[in-house]
Design a protein around this motif. Sequence first.
Motif, PDB file in Angstrom:
ATOM      1  N   VAL A 271     -34.864  31.195 -82.782  1.00 27.57           N
ATOM      2  CA  VAL A 271     -35.635  32.438 -82.719  1.00 27.57           C
ATOM      3  C   VAL A 271     -34.729  33.601 -82.327  1.00 27.57           C
ATOM      4  O   VAL A 271     -34.820  34.695 -82.892  1.00 27.57           O
ATOM      5  N   ALA A 272     -33.844  33.362 -81.378  1.00 27.79           N
ATOM      6  CA  ALA A 272     -32.925  34.428 -80.948  1.00 27.79           C
ATOM      7  C   ALA A 272     -32.001  34.849 -82.086  1.00 27.79           C
ATOM      8  O   ALA A 272     -31.774  36.045 -82.298  1.00 27.79           O
TER       9      ALA A 272
ATOM     10  N   ALA B  41     -33.000  18.826 -82.360  1.00 30.28           N
ATOM     11  CA  ALA B  41     -33.522  17.456 -82.446  1.00 30.28           C
ATOM     12  C   ALA B  41     -32.385  16.442 -82.452  1.00 30.28           C
ATOM     13  O   ALA B  41     -32.464  15.392 -81.811  1.00 30.28           O
ATOM     14  N   ALA B  42     -31.310  16.770 -83.160  1.00 28.05           N
ATOM     15  CA  ALA B  42     -30.160  15.864 -83.196  1.00 28.05           C
ATOM     16  C   ALA B  42     -29.539  15.704 -81.805  1.00 28.05           C
ATOM     17  O   ALA B  42     -29.238  14.589 -81.371  1.00 28.05           O
ATOM     18  N   PHE B  43     -29.363  16.825 -81.108  1.00 31.27           N
ATOM     19  CA  PHE B  43     -28.811  16.742 -79.750  1.00 31.27           C
ATOM     20  C   PHE B  43     -29.784  16.056 -78.806  1.00 31.27           C
ATOM     21  O   PHE B  43     -29.373  15.345 -77.881  1.00 31.27           O
ATOM     22  N   GLY B  44     -31.078  16.256 -79.033  1.00 37.36           N
ATOM     23  CA  GLY B  44     -32.078  15.564 -78.219  1.00 37.36           C
ATOM     24  C   GLY B  44     -31.999  14.060 -78.381  1.00 37.36           C
ATOM     25  O   GLY B  44     -32.127  13.310 -77.412  1.00 37.36           O
TER      26      GLY B  44
ATOM     27  N   VAL C  62     -35.285  19.901 -78.863  1.00 34.87           N
ATOM     28  CA  VAL C  62     -36.056  20.695 -79.828  1.00 34.87           C
ATOM     29  C   VAL C  62     -36.412  22.058 -79.220  1.00 34.87           C
ATOM     30  O   VAL C  62     -36.335  23.081 -79.901  1.00 34.87           O
ATOM     31  N   SER C  63     -36.766  22.064 -77.945  1.00 34.15           N
ATOM     32  CA  SER C  63     -37.100  23.334 -77.285  1.00 34.15           C
ATOM     33  C   SER C  63     -35.909  24.282 -77.267  1.00 34.15           C
ATOM     34  O   SER C  63     -36.046  25.474 -77.573  1.00 34.15           O
ATOM     35  N   LEU C  64     -34.753  23.785 -76.906  1.00 37.93           N
ATOM     36  CA  LEU C  64     -33.556  24.625 -76.889  1.00 37.93           C
ATOM     37  C   LEU C  64     -33.188  25.078 -78.299  1.00 37.93           C
ATOM     38  O   LEU C  64     -32.786  26.227 -78.502  1.00 37.93           O
ATOM     39  N   GLY C  65     -33.322  24.205 -79.275  1.00 35.16           N
ATOM     40  CA  GLY C  65     -33.056  24.576 -80.654  1.00 35.16           C
ATOM     41  C   GLY C  65     -34.007  25.659 -81.146  1.00 35.16           C
ATOM     42  O   GLY C  65     -33.599  26.584 -81.856  1.00 35.16           O
ATOM     43  N   LEU C  66     -35.257  25.561 -80.748  1.00 35.15           N
ATOM     44  CA  LEU C  66     -36.250  26.567 -81.106  1.00 35.15           C
ATOM     45  C   LEU C  66     -35.896  27.922 -80.495  1.00 35.15           C
ATOM     46  O   LEU C  66     -35.927  28.953 -81.176  1.00 35.15           O
TER      47      LEU C  66
ATOM     48  N   ALA D 193     -34.933  27.051 -88.550  1.00 34.75           N
ATOM     49  CA  ALA D 193     -34.913  25.675 -89.048  1.00 34.75           C
ATOM     50  C   ALA D 193     -33.645  24.946 -88.607  1.00 34.75           C
ATOM     51  O   ALA D 193     -33.696  23.781 -88.190  1.00 34.75           O
ATOM     52  N   LEU D 194     -32.511  25.643 -88.690  1.00 34.90           N
ATOM     53  CA  LEU D 194     -31.256  25.023 -88.254  1.00 34.90           C
ATOM     54  C   LEU D 194     -31.263  24.734 -86.755  1.00 34.90           C
ATOM     55  O   LEU D 194     -30.778  23.691 -86.315  1.00 34.90           O
ATOM     56  N   GLY D 195     -31.809  25.653 -85.978  1.00 30.10           N
ATOM     57  CA  GLY D 195     -31.882  25.450 -84.534  1.00 30.10           C
ATOM     58  C   GLY D 195     -32.727  24.240 -84.172  1.00 30.10           C
ATOM     59  O   GLY D 195     -32.343  23.433 -83.321  1.00 30.10           O
ATOM     60  N   ILE D 196     -33.862  24.096 -84.825  1.00 30.59           N
ATOM     61  CA  ILE D 196     -34.731  22.944 -84.551  1.00 30.59           C
ATOM     62  C   ILE D 196     -34.045  21.648 -84.980  1.00 30.59           C
ATOM     63  O   ILE D 196     -34.095  20.638 -84.266  1.00 30.59           O
TER      64      ILE D 196
END
Length: 67
Positions: free
Chosen positions: A55-56, A34-37, A47-51, A27-30
């Motif tokens: 996950v990692a 999104a904020a950086f996006g 969002v893709s990079l955050g996802l 959730a934090l990554g997404i």
Amino acid sequence: MSLDKDNDNKSTTEDEDQSDIKGTYLALGIAFGAAFGVIFHNIAIGVSLGLIIGVALDANIDRKNKK
């Protein structure tokens, strides 16, 4: 009503405590992605990079908890 029944309902194990944390990094990554996006005018990549990062990190935490 015995005290043992009350204690059984309130007792938790470490596994139950850890299940509350699972998915937090995702959730934090997404959210950060999104904020950086938005900042870099490319929400899809953010969002893709955050996802991927979320996950990692979640997988890393799960692996450490199994040891």
